[in-house]
Write a protein that holds these residues in place. Structure first.
Motif, short mmCIF file in Angstrom:
data_model
loop_
_atom_site.label_atom_id
_atom_site.label_comp_id
_atom_site.label_asym_id
_atom_site.label_seq_id
_atom_site.Cartn_x
_atom_site.Cartn_y
_atom_site.Cartn_z
N GLN A 1 46.03 89.22 11.85
CA GLN A 1 45.32 88.03 11.84
C GLN A 1 46.05 86.68 12.62
OE1 GLN A 1 44.92 87.52 7.63
NE2 GLN A 1 43.20 88.93 7.38
N LEU A 2 47.42 86.95 12.55
CA LEU A 2 48.13 85.70 13.10
C LEU A 2 48.23 86.07 14.48
CD1 LEU A 2 51.12 85.04 10.40
CD2 LEU A 2 48.95 83.72 10.71
N GLU A 3 48.46 86.92 14.99
CA GLU A 3 48.30 87.22 16.48
C GLU A 3 47.03 87.06 17.05
OE1 GLU A 3 49.74 91.48 16.85
OE2 GLU A 3 51.45 90.91 16.95
N GLY A 4 45.76 87.15 16.24
CA GLY A 4 44.55 86.86 16.76
C GLY A 4 44.21 85.30 16.57
N LYS A 5 44.98 84.61 15.62
CA LYS A 5 44.87 83.14 15.68
C LYS A 5 45.60 82.67 17.08
CE LYS A 5 45.09 79.40 12.43
NZ LYS A 5 45.09 78.97 11.21
N ILE A 6 46.77 83.28 17.36
CA ILE A 6 47.61 82.97 18.60
C ILE A 6 46.92 82.92 19.68
CG2 ILE A 6 49.67 83.26 19.73
CD1 ILE A 6 51.16 83.82 17.18
N ASN A 7 46.19 84.16 19.91
CA ASN A 7 45.45 84.18 21.08
C ASN A 7 44.40 83.40 21.23
OD1 ASN A 7 47.26 86.49 21.97
ND2 ASN A 7 46.00 87.98 20.99
N GLU A 8 43.67 82.85 20.13
CA GLU A 8 42.51 82.36 20.11
C GLU A 8 42.94 80.74 20.60
OE1 GLU A 8 39.51 79.90 17.00
OE2 GLU A 8 40.33 81.86 16.56
N LEU A 9 44.21 80.30 20.16
CA LEU A 9 44.85 79.09 20.42
C LEU A 9 45.30 78.97 21.81
CD1 LEU A 9 46.83 78.02 17.26
CD2 LEU A 9 44.81 76.99 17.91
N LYS A 10 45.72 80.03 22.19
CA LYS A 10 46.13 79.99 23.75
C LYS A 10 44.84 80.19 24.70
CE LYS A 10 50.24 83.14 23.47
NZ LYS A 10 50.67 84.44 23.94
N ALA A 11 43.82 80.50 24.27
CA ALA A 11 42.62 80.62 25.16
C ALA A 11 42.12 79.19 24.94
CB ALA A 11 41.54 81.61 24.45
N ARG A 12 41.98 78.41 23.97
CA ARG A 12 41.60 77.08 23.88
C ARG A 12 42.62 76.26 24.64
NH1 ARG A 12 40.98 75.57 17.50
NH2 ARG A 12 39.49 77.14 17.07
N LEU A 13 43.87 76.20 24.57
CA LEU A 13 44.95 75.71 25.38
C LEU A 13 44.41 75.96 26.86
CD1 LEU A 13 47.40 73.78 25.74
CD2 LEU A 13 48.75 76.06 25.62
N TYR A 14 44.32 77.02 27.27
CA TYR A 14 43.91 77.44 28.52
C TYR A 14 42.78 76.73 29.26
CZ TYR A 14 43.11 80.14 32.69
OH TYR A 14 42.82 80.34 34.16
#
Length: 168
Positions: free
Chosen positions: A77-90
């Protein structure tokens, strides 16, 4: 889950200490066996000790596996959240670059802009406002491919009609 894991670990440690005490001290084993009503026969006592060990080991393995499963799920779940935050940042960085690019005056998307003048240092003694202004392009060097057609490249001689007839 953490409480259950710690409780089973403590129970296993206490059991291990008691088992070592009963194995190495027959007097303590006989006293404990008579206190809980197992009699004085060592075989019954060790069988009971073995059954308690199996139950504790099974409980410990179960709790450890459950804890491991819960931790893996949380990591996913945390890795999914990290990926989502990375996508938002990008996406945010792309939008910011686009805004910065659109705010530049006189730029057309897909073109490169160059300075309008060559910045040269003034000659000593010349006034500051007398810096000569020259365009960057076209360049007047005849060895370059973008040289004016009035001044052909002198390094490569022009082809003669006589040369063309002999090479054919």
């Amino acid at each position: 889950m953490l409480f259950l894991k710690r409780l089973t670990t403590i129970l296993v440690m206490v059991y291990l200490l008691l088992a070592l005490l009963f194995i190495f001290s027959p007097a303590a084993r006989d006293t404990f066996a008579s206190a809980i009503g197992l009699g004085t026969e060592p075989a019954t006592f060790y069988n009971t000790l073995f059954i308690v060990a199996v139950v504790l080991l099974a409980a410990l393995l179960l709790v450890e596996n459950l804890d491991s499963t819960v931790l893996r799920r949380q990591i996913g779940q945390l890795e999914g959240k990290i990926n989502e935050l990375k996508a938002r940042l990008y996406d945010h960085q792309l939008e910011q670059r686009e805004r910065d690019f659109q705010q530049r005056p006189g730029t057309v998307p897909g073109t490169t802009t160059y300075p309008d003048e060559i910045v040269m240092t003034p000659t000593p003694g010349a006034p500051v406002g007398s810096i000569p202004r020259r365009p960057v392009f076209p360049q007047e060097d005849p060895s370059l491919s973008n040289a004016p057609l009035e001044k052909p490249n002198t390094i490569i001689p022009p082809a003669n009609d006589a040369d063309n007839s002999t090479t054919r």
